[in-house]
Enzyme design. Structure first.
Site, short mmCIF file in Angstrom:
data_model
loop_
_atom_site.label_atom_id
_atom_site.label_comp_id
_atom_site.label_asym_id
_atom_site.label_seq_id
_atom_site.Cartn_x
_atom_site.Cartn_y
_atom_site.Cartn_z
N TRP A 19 0.86 -1.19 0.00
CA TRP A 19 0.00 0.00 0.00
C TRP A 19 0.90 1.25 0.00
O TRP A 19 1.88 1.29 0.75
CB TRP A 19 -0.90 -0.06 1.22
CG TRP A 19 -1.65 1.18 1.62
CD1 TRP A 19 -1.59 1.80 2.83
CD2 TRP A 19 -2.60 1.89 0.85
NE1 TRP A 19 -2.44 2.85 2.85
CE2 TRP A 19 -3.08 2.95 1.65
CE3 TRP A 19 -3.10 1.73 -0.46
CZ2 TRP A 19 -4.04 3.85 1.19
CZ3 TRP A 19 -4.04 2.63 -0.91
CH2 TRP A 19 -4.50 3.68 -0.09
N TYR A 47 -4.57 -0.17 -4.96
CA TYR A 47 -3.23 0.38 -4.70
C TYR A 47 -2.58 0.99 -5.94
O TYR A 47 -1.55 1.67 -5.83
CB TYR A 47 -2.29 -0.70 -4.12
CG TYR A 47 -2.71 -1.31 -2.80
CD1 TYR A 47 -3.83 -0.84 -2.11
CD2 TYR A 47 -2.00 -2.35 -2.23
CE1 TYR A 47 -4.22 -1.42 -0.92
CE2 TYR A 47 -2.39 -2.93 -1.04
CZ TYR A 47 -3.50 -2.46 -0.39
OH TYR A 47 -3.89 -3.04 0.80
N HIS A 105 -12.10 -6.87 -0.70
CA HIS A 105 -11.28 -5.92 0.08
C HIS A 105 -12.01 -5.42 1.33
O HIS A 105 -11.42 -5.34 2.40
CB HIS A 105 -10.89 -4.75 -0.84
CG HIS A 105 -9.66 -4.02 -0.41
ND1 HIS A 105 -8.81 -3.43 -1.31
CD2 HIS A 105 -9.14 -3.76 0.81
CE1 HIS A 105 -7.80 -2.85 -0.66
NE2 HIS A 105 -7.99 -3.03 0.63
N SER A 135 -11.53 -9.71 3.57
CA SER A 135 -10.74 -8.74 4.32
C SER A 135 -11.70 -7.78 5.02
O SER A 135 -12.73 -7.41 4.44
CB SER A 135 -9.83 -7.98 3.33
OG SER A 135 -9.09 -6.98 3.98
N ASN A 136 -11.37 -7.40 6.23
CA ASN A 136 -12.18 -6.45 7.00
C ASN A 136 -13.58 -6.98 7.31
O ASN A 136 -14.55 -6.22 7.33
CB ASN A 136 -12.28 -5.11 6.26
CG ASN A 136 -10.93 -4.43 6.13
OD1 ASN A 136 -10.30 -4.11 7.12
ND2 ASN A 136 -10.49 -4.21 4.89
N1 NAP Z 1 -6.97 -5.01 3.58
C1 NAP Z 1 -6.91 -3.74 3.89
O1 NAP Z 1 -7.94 -3.04 3.96
C2 NAP Z 1 -5.58 -3.12 4.21
C3 NAP Z 1 -5.53 -1.87 4.85
C4 NAP Z 1 -4.27 -1.33 5.16
C5 NAP Z 1 -3.13 -2.03 4.82
N2 NAP Z 1 -3.20 -3.24 4.17
C6 NAP Z 1 -1.98 -4.00 3.77
O2 NAP Z 1 -1.12 -4.13 4.92
C7 NAP Z 1 0.16 -3.60 4.61
C8 NAP Z 1 0.81 -3.05 5.87
O3 NAP Z 1 0.02 -2.05 6.47
P1 NAP Z 1 0.42 -0.51 6.48
O4 NAP Z 1 1.24 -0.28 5.28
O5 NAP Z 1 -0.80 0.28 6.61
O6 NAP Z 1 1.18 -0.30 7.86
P2 NAP Z 1 2.42 -0.93 8.66
O7 NAP Z 1 3.09 -2.02 7.90
O8 NAP Z 1 1.90 -1.22 10.02
O9 NAP Z 1 3.38 0.34 8.81
C9 NAP Z 1 4.09 0.89 7.75
C10 NAP Z 1 4.96 1.99 8.32
O10 NAP Z 1 5.90 1.42 9.24
C11 NAP Z 1 7.20 1.87 8.93
N3 NAP Z 1 8.11 0.72 9.20
C12 NAP Z 1 8.18 -0.44 8.53
N4 NAP Z 1 9.10 -1.25 9.06
C13 NAP Z 1 9.65 -0.56 10.10
C14 NAP Z 1 10.67 -0.88 11.03
N5 NAP Z 1 11.31 -2.04 11.00
N6 NAP Z 1 10.97 0.06 11.96
C15 NAP Z 1 10.33 1.24 12.01
N7 NAP Z 1 9.35 1.58 11.14
C16 NAP Z 1 9.00 0.69 10.20
C17 NAP Z 1 7.18 2.25 7.48
O11 NAP Z 1 8.11 3.29 7.26
P3 NAP Z 1 9.09 3.37 5.98
O12 NAP Z 1 8.29 2.99 4.78
O13 NAP Z 1 9.50 4.80 5.99
O14 NAP Z 1 10.21 2.42 6.25
C18 NAP Z 1 5.75 2.74 7.28
O15 NAP Z 1 5.65 4.11 7.61
C19 NAP Z 1 -0.14 -2.56 3.53
O16 NAP Z 1 1.01 -2.16 2.82
C20 NAP Z 1 -1.14 -3.30 2.70
O17 NAP Z 1 -0.49 -4.25 1.85
C21 NAP Z 1 -4.42 -3.79 3.88
#
Ligand code: NAP
Length: 275
Positions: A19, A47, A105, A135-136
């Site tokens: 995302w 996305y 989704h 999802s959700n």
């Molecule tokens: N099904 C749905 O409705 C839905 C909704 C939301 C998300 N998703 C999926 O879930 C995935 C993950 O969720 P998300 O992207 O919302 O949030 P997340 O993975 O919880 O957080 C991403 C954030 O964490 C930071 N980060 C990553 N690894 C880190 C580490 N080791 N140390 C410190 N900070 C770190 C990243 O920063 P940097 O990029 O600056 O490193 C980014 O800002 C999405 O990409 C998507 O594929 C699905």
């Protein structure tokens, strides 16, 4: 890394979330993730990066057959016909004949669930995806979807991190033999990784805060996590969570943060009631 077995699907316990990643950067990160050991990539029609994700997979040093690829159908495409066209368009953009997992989704109030679940089964039966899921979905809707589906659903992908208790949904997934896939596993931009108790636990185990939280996810039975990062070093850091174990007490200490009840993805179009 282990796989989670869910109604016949083997889902790698750690996936790479995409995302917000776009274009060349997304393609490079996906290639880097696969070359670093990830075998699971999460995208969605919403996305607007499926072409890049497909390029990233094609450029990696592994076979397409070794990658578990998930995409999702957005809420505007949940009607019969629209759903199938959305998946076909995703396959075209991804440059693959089949995805490994196709998800609804978000549940929708506009289209009857029965209609969408039939379309989901249709894309499975036509071989456009190897597995299907949702999802959700709160427990009530998950139970309905399972009852309506001729073929087994293999996962419910939902927001989950230490600041949000998801015991009820995880228990429902286990009951149905499904995996629970944690999105926003790092609680995105919150103070989870910089605050306590995660900071102290990172020091105790000699790991990073991100690794402590991701370990907490994958140490739970049937739970898969899909963290996202645009930082190449963190891609590797986040994957290195299978060579240590948190004690039961430390797992419980992290889980106790769930009383904050912080939900990042809560939209008007979403379910009226969460568990
Ligand atoms: N099904 C749905 O409705 C839905 C909704 C939301 C998300 N998703 C999926 O879930 C995935 C993950 O969720 P998300 O992207 O919302 O949030 P997340 O993975 O919880 O957080 C991403 C954030 O964490 C930071 N980060 C990553 N690894 C880190 C580490 N080791 N140390 C410190 N900070 C770190 C990243 O920063 P940097 O990029 O600056 O490193 C980014 O800002 C999405 O990409 C998507 O594929 C699905």
């Amino acid at each position: 890394m282990h796989d989670v077995n869910a109604n016949g699907a083997s889902i790698p316990a750690l996936g790479f979330g995409t995302w917000t990643l776009k274009g060349e950067e997304a393609a490079h990160l996906v290639t880097h993730a696969l070359n670093s050991g990830y075998r699971h990539i999460d995208t969605a029609a919403l996305y607007e990066n499926e072409e890049a994700v497909g390029e990233g997979i094609a450029s990696a040093d592994i076979d397409r057959g070794d990658v578990f690829l998930t995409t999702k159908v957005w809420t505007t495409d949940l009607a019969e016909g629209d759903f199938q066209r959305s998946i076909e368009a995703s396959l075209e953009r991804l440059g693959v004949d089949q995805v490994d997992l196709a998800l609804i989704h978000w549940p929708s109030k506009a289209v009857p669930l029965r209609e969408t679940v039939l379309a989901l089964n249709d894309v499975l039966e036509r071989g456009l995806t190897r597995h299907i899921g949702v999802s959700n979905f709160p427990v009530r809707l998950l139970d309905e979807a399972v009852a309506l589906s001729a073929n087994p659903l293999v996962c419910n992908q939902c927001e989950y991190h230490p600041f949000l208790n998801q015991d009820a949904v995880i228990a429902a997934c286990r009951k149905h033999g499904m995996a629970f896939v944690s999105y926003c596993p790092l609680a995105r931009d919150s103070d989870l990784l910089t605050g306590e108790p995660v900071s102290s636990l990172a020091a105790k185990y000699g790991r990073t805060a991100g690794q402590i939280v991701l370990r907490w996810h994958v140490q739970q039975e049937g739970v898969v996590a899909i963290p996202r990062t645009r930082t190449p070093a963190r891609v590797i850091e986040n994957s290195q969570v299978f060579d240590f174990e948190l004690t039961g007490d430390d797992m419980a200490t992290i889980s106790a943060l769930g009383t904050r009840n912080m939900r990042i993805c809560d939209y008007d179009f979403g379910p009226d009631e969460w568990d």
